[in-house]
Enzyme design. Structure first.
Site, PDB file in Angstrom:
ATOM      1  N   ARG A  29       0.821  -1.220   0.000  1.00  0.00           N
ATOM      2  CA  ARG A  29       0.000   0.000   0.000  1.00  0.00           C
ATOM      3  C   ARG A  29       0.851   1.265   0.000  1.00  0.00           C
ATOM      4  O   ARG A  29       0.468   2.265   0.609  1.00  0.00           O
ATOM      5  CB  ARG A  29      -0.949   0.045   1.203  1.00  0.00           C
ATOM      6  CG  ARG A  29      -2.099  -0.908   1.124  1.00  0.00           C
ATOM      7  CD  ARG A  29      -3.160  -0.424   0.130  1.00  0.00           C
ATOM      8  NE  ARG A  29      -4.115  -1.503  -0.096  1.00  0.00           N
ATOM      9  CZ  ARG A  29      -5.227  -1.668   0.606  1.00  0.00           C
ATOM     10  NH1 ARG A  29      -5.541  -0.807   1.542  1.00  0.00           N
ATOM     11  NH2 ARG A  29      -6.025  -2.664   0.353  1.00  0.00           N
ATOM     12  N   ARG A  33      -3.567   6.554   0.286  1.00  0.00           N
ATOM     13  CA  ARG A  33      -4.013   7.805   0.908  1.00  0.00           C
ATOM     14  C   ARG A  33      -2.985   8.478   1.792  1.00  0.00           C
ATOM     15  O   ARG A  33      -3.160   9.626   2.177  1.00  0.00           O
ATOM     16  CB  ARG A  33      -5.306   7.556   1.687  1.00  0.00           C
ATOM     17  CG  ARG A  33      -6.511   7.490   0.758  1.00  0.00           C
ATOM     18  CD  ARG A  33      -7.750   7.035   1.480  1.00  0.00           C
ATOM     19  NE  ARG A  33      -7.623   5.630   1.849  1.00  0.00           N
ATOM     20  CZ  ARG A  33      -8.604   4.908   2.362  1.00  0.00           C
ATOM     21  NH1 ARG A  33      -9.767   5.455   2.606  1.00  0.00           N
ATOM     22  NH2 ARG A  33      -8.419   3.639   2.654  1.00  0.00           N
ATOM     23  N   ARG A  42      -6.358  11.009  -7.438  1.00  0.00           N
ATOM     24  CA  ARG A  42      -7.546  10.149  -7.370  1.00  0.00           C
ATOM     25  C   ARG A  42      -8.855  10.927  -7.255  1.00  0.00           C
ATOM     26  O   ARG A  42      -9.933  10.352  -7.473  1.00  0.00           O
ATOM     27  CB  ARG A  42      -7.424   9.210  -6.163  1.00  0.00           C
ATOM     28  CG  ARG A  42      -6.715   7.892  -6.390  1.00  0.00           C
ATOM     29  CD  ARG A  42      -7.546   6.885  -7.171  1.00  0.00           C
ATOM     30  NE  ARG A  42      -8.945   6.876  -6.780  1.00  0.00           N
ATOM     31  CZ  ARG A  42      -9.449   6.283  -5.727  1.00  0.00           C
ATOM     32  NH1 ARG A  42      -8.679   5.582  -4.942  1.00  0.00           N
ATOM     33  NH2 ARG A  42     -10.742   6.344  -5.452  1.00  0.00           N
ATOM     34  N   ASP A  78      -6.202  -3.705  -7.632  1.00  0.00           N
ATOM     35  CA  ASP A  78      -6.805  -4.255  -6.421  1.00  0.00           C
ATOM     36  C   ASP A  78      -7.060  -5.743  -6.639  1.00  0.00           C
ATOM     37  O   ASP A  78      -7.211  -6.194  -7.781  1.00  0.00           O
ATOM     38  CB  ASP A  78      -8.118  -3.543  -6.071  1.00  0.00           C
ATOM     39  CG  ASP A  78      -8.527  -3.847  -4.628  1.00  0.00           C
ATOM     40  OD1 ASP A  78      -8.025  -3.166  -3.725  1.00  0.00           O
ATOM     41  OD2 ASP A  78      -9.300  -4.794  -4.416  1.00  0.00           O
ATOM     42  N   TYR A 153     -14.366 -12.419   0.325  1.00  0.00           N
ATOM     43  CA  TYR A 153     -15.140 -11.258  -0.136  1.00  0.00           C
ATOM     44  C   TYR A 153     -16.394 -11.683  -0.905  1.00  0.00           C
ATOM     45  O   TYR A 153     -17.470 -11.096  -0.736  1.00  0.00           O
ATOM     46  CB  TYR A 153     -14.273 -10.336  -1.002  1.00  0.00           C
ATOM     47  CG  TYR A 153     -13.320  -9.510  -0.163  1.00  0.00           C
ATOM     48  CD1 TYR A 153     -13.797  -8.465   0.628  1.00  0.00           C
ATOM     49  CD2 TYR A 153     -11.968  -9.778  -0.134  1.00  0.00           C
ATOM     50  CE1 TYR A 153     -12.946  -7.717   1.430  1.00  0.00           C
ATOM     51  CE2 TYR A 153     -11.095  -9.032   0.655  1.00  0.00           C
ATOM     52  CZ  TYR A 153     -11.594  -8.003   1.431  1.00  0.00           C
ATOM     53  OH  TYR A 153     -10.759  -7.271   2.231  1.00  0.00           O
TER      54      TYR A 153
HETATM   55  O1  CP3 Z   1       0.357   0.202  -3.218  1.00  0.00           O
HETATM   56  C1  CP3 Z   1      -0.053  -0.976  -3.268  1.00  0.00           C
HETATM   57  O2  CP3 Z   1       0.150  -1.801  -2.367  1.00  0.00           O
HETATM   58  C2  CP3 Z   1      -0.747  -1.449  -4.540  1.00  0.00           C
HETATM   59  C3  CP3 Z   1      -2.135  -1.335  -4.552  1.00  0.00           C
HETATM   60  C4  CP3 Z   1      -3.045  -2.264  -3.785  1.00  0.00           C
HETATM   61  C5  CP3 Z   1      -4.360  -1.846  -3.485  1.00  0.00           C
HETATM   62  N1  CP3 Z   1      -5.049  -2.908  -2.971  1.00  0.00           N
HETATM   63  C6  CP3 Z   1      -4.875  -0.509  -3.751  1.00  0.00           C
HETATM   64  C7  CP3 Z   1      -6.018  -0.043  -2.944  1.00  0.00           C
HETATM   65  C8  CP3 Z   1      -2.926  -3.590  -3.378  1.00  0.00           C
HETATM   66  C9  CP3 Z   1      -1.732  -4.500  -3.419  1.00  0.00           C
HETATM   67  C10 CP3 Z   1      -4.204  -3.983  -2.865  1.00  0.00           C
HETATM   68  C11 CP3 Z   1      -4.512  -5.339  -2.393  1.00  0.00           C
HETATM   69  C12 CP3 Z   1      -5.715  -5.569  -1.593  1.00  0.00           C
HETATM   70  N2  CP3 Z   1      -6.970  -5.049  -1.759  1.00  0.00           N
HETATM   71  C13 CP3 Z   1      -5.783  -6.488  -0.540  1.00  0.00           C
HETATM   72  C14 CP3 Z   1      -4.637  -7.354  -0.089  1.00  0.00           C
HETATM   73  C15 CP3 Z   1      -3.675  -6.563   0.714  1.00  0.00           C
HETATM   74  C16 CP3 Z   1      -4.127  -6.283   2.116  1.00  0.00           C
HETATM   75  O3  CP3 Z   1      -4.298  -5.101   2.414  1.00  0.00           O
HETATM   76  O4  CP3 Z   1      -4.296  -7.240   2.850  1.00  0.00           O
HETATM   77  C17 CP3 Z   1      -7.088  -6.486  -0.015  1.00  0.00           C
HETATM   78  C18 CP3 Z   1      -7.596  -7.288   1.143  1.00  0.00           C
HETATM   79  C19 CP3 Z   1      -7.832  -5.578  -0.816  1.00  0.00           C
HETATM   80  C20 CP3 Z   1      -9.275  -5.238  -0.695  1.00  0.00           C
HETATM   81  C21 CP3 Z   1      -9.419  -3.789  -0.434  1.00  0.00           C
HETATM   82  N3  CP3 Z   1      -9.395  -2.818  -1.422  1.00  0.00           N
HETATM   83  C22 CP3 Z   1      -9.499  -3.121   0.807  1.00  0.00           C
HETATM   84  C23 CP3 Z   1      -9.546  -3.824   2.154  1.00  0.00           C
HETATM   85  C24 CP3 Z   1      -9.517  -1.738   0.546  1.00  0.00           C
HETATM   86  C25 CP3 Z   1      -9.485  -0.609   1.535  1.00  0.00           C
HETATM   87  C26 CP3 Z   1     -10.792   0.065   1.736  1.00  0.00           C
HETATM   88  C27 CP3 Z   1     -10.564   1.426   2.356  1.00  0.00           C
HETATM   89  O5  CP3 Z   1     -10.955   2.415   1.725  1.00  0.00           O
HETATM   90  O6  CP3 Z   1      -9.979   1.499   3.455  1.00  0.00           O
HETATM   91  C28 CP3 Z   1      -9.450  -1.580  -0.841  1.00  0.00           C
HETATM   92  C29 CP3 Z   1      -9.387  -0.306  -1.564  1.00  0.00           C
HETATM   93  C30 CP3 Z   1      -8.019   0.074  -1.986  1.00  0.00           C
HETATM   94  N4  CP3 Z   1      -7.176  -0.722  -2.690  1.00  0.00           N
HETATM   95  C31 CP3 Z   1      -7.392   1.336  -1.783  1.00  0.00           C
HETATM   96  C32 CP3 Z   1      -6.137   1.263  -2.394  1.00  0.00           C
HETATM   97  C33 CP3 Z   1      -5.107   2.352  -2.507  1.00  0.00           C
HETATM   98  C34 CP3 Z   1      -8.015   2.537  -1.078  1.00  0.00           C
HETATM   99  C35 CP3 Z   1      -8.883   3.218  -2.082  1.00  0.00           C
HETATM  100  C36 CP3 Z   1      -8.943   4.700  -1.857  1.00  0.00           C
HETATM  101  O7  CP3 Z   1      -7.903   5.357  -1.933  1.00  0.00           O
HETATM  102  O8  CP3 Z   1     -10.059   5.173  -1.659  1.00  0.00           O
END
Ligand code: CP3
Length: 345
Positions: A29, A33, A42, A78, A153
């Site tokens: 990540r 944010r 974004r 994602d 999920y």
């Molecule tokens: O920088 C990186 O690591 C690459 C991008 C990345 C994202 N998601 C972007 C993202 C990666 C590798 C993921 C993987 C992901 N997504 C996982 C496995 C990693 C982990 O955290 O265990 C999981 C479980 C998800 C599912 C998911 N997508 C979640 C739990 C969330 C967060 C929700 C939130 O808003 O808190 C997302 C959304 C997401 N994926 C964001 C990002 C940058 C946030 C979106 C935003 O900026 O609004």
């Protein structure tokens, strides 16, 4: 030219257990944010729409590389992108996570799951192609969600603390569970093959929630499906990283599933993890919450992780889970500089 620089990069070398000039570091990540430039780029674009726009994906992937000088980029995407691209109706709700319109809870739901045609994720191949050209010698990590975490999920319909519906299906209808995970493994493998074909230098399989299972259940219900994904990439020439949270008891099994590198969260010291994963490298494992402490405390924890990582065949420094949104990005930059200046073991 670029490929040989990438192959010889500290990140790829550490994954393969080869000597490195400094310990490589990147952050799960790292795009997100915590960065003001991320929030600006974004603004007004929904998460899944952002993932479908190659130029935006490029910019968001490059931001943390420019700012922190990390040793690897991770594709901005994602874990639910391939299932959404295949046709599952879902959205990523800010502050919540993926939410599925019609949760998959029975044989009919599983049968209705679509396959992934590589053309469905052409936008990912395009973004990877652009990035490989722009990153120069910095390796690009591709990734996907592992069958168990994706299944959670799809079955729960959204994020879940206890995975109760997922486990109800797993224990209550094992044949249906195995068909579901088999299908998800196919989608995941197809998605990773698209990324490898387009030029990623390594892949990470995220089984974020596998730690919710006992080792016996992990081996019976999950490992064969994750092994099908990782094994399907065995000849691809890119290192495979297998990561989960709360998986101290599963580290041996997660290595056996077919990975060069096993990701470790902060609950298990890397020296202990090293003995559990055997002849493999480890990735991790600073607690992301430590970054909120005063710098001398952060520094002490980073140095401890580096010392403990020396016990492993190779060590890629990372957090034990993703960067928290409120993290001060300057602290991440300082961590990168510190990891680079401490002589590797
Ligand atoms: O920088 C990186 O690591 C690459 C991008 C990345 C994202 N998601 C972007 C993202 C990666 C590798 C993921 C993987 C992901 N997504 C996982 C496995 C990693 C982990 O955290 O265990 C999981 C479980 C998800 C599912 C998911 N997508 C979640 C739990 C969330 C967060 C929700 C939130 O808003 O808190 C997302 C959304 C997401 N994926 C964001 C990002 C940058 C946030 C979106 C935003 O900026 O609004």
């Amino acid at each position: 030219m670029t490929t040989s620089i990438v192959r010889d990069s500290p990140f790829i070398r550490a994954c393969l257990g080869q000597p490195v000039p400094h310990t490589p570091v990147w952050f799960m990540r790292q795009a997100g944010r915590s960065l003001p430039e991320y929030r600006a780029a974004r603004e007004g674009t929904a998460m899944l729409d952002a993932c479908r726009r190659p130029e935006l994906v490029c910019e968001l992937t490059l931001q943390p590389v420019r700012r922190h000088g990390v040793d690897a980029a991770i594709l901005f995407s994602d874990i639910v992108v391939p299932v959404a691209a295949a046709g599952v109706d879902l959205e990523i709700v800010p502050g919540v996570g993926p939410v599925v319109a019609a949760p998959v809870r029975d044989r009919a739901g599983v049968a209705a799951l679509p396959d992934l045609d590589p053309a469905d994720v052409g936008f990912v191949a395009e973004a990877v192609g652009l990035l490989v050209g722009r990153l120069g010698g910095t390796p690009l990590i591709g990734f996907a969600g592992a069958p168990f975490t994706l299944a959670s999920y799809l079955v729960e319909g959204g994020p879940s603390r206890n995975h109760e519906r997922t486990k109800a299906l797993m224990y209550g209808a094992p044949p249906v569970w195995h068909v579901l995970c088999g299908k998800l493994a196919e989608i995941t493998l197809a998605f990773l093959r698209v990324q490898v074909g387009a030029g990623v230098a390594a892949v990470q399989l995220f089984d974020s929630w596998a730690g919710a299972l006992s080792e016996a259940d992990y081996r019976e219900f999950v490992l064969p499906h994750s092994a099908a994904v990782l094994g399907g990439l065995a000849g691809s020439g890119v290192p495979r990283i297998h990561f989960g949270v709360g998986t101290g008891h599963l580290l041996g099994a997660m290595g056996e599933a077919g990975a060069e590198v096993v990701g470790v969260d902060w609950r298990t010291p890397l020296s202990e993890a090293a003995t559990r994963v055997g002849d493999r490298a480890v990735q991790g494992n600073l607690d992301p919450a430590v970054l909120f402490a005063p710098w001398p405390a952060v520094e002490a924890q980073v140095r401890r992780v580096l010392v403990e990582g020396r016990a492993a065949k190779g060590h890629v420094f990372n957090l034990g889970h993703g960067v928290l949104p409120e993290t001060d990005p300057d602290v991440l930059t300082k961590v990168v500089a510190l990891v680079h200046e401490v002589p590797p073991g």
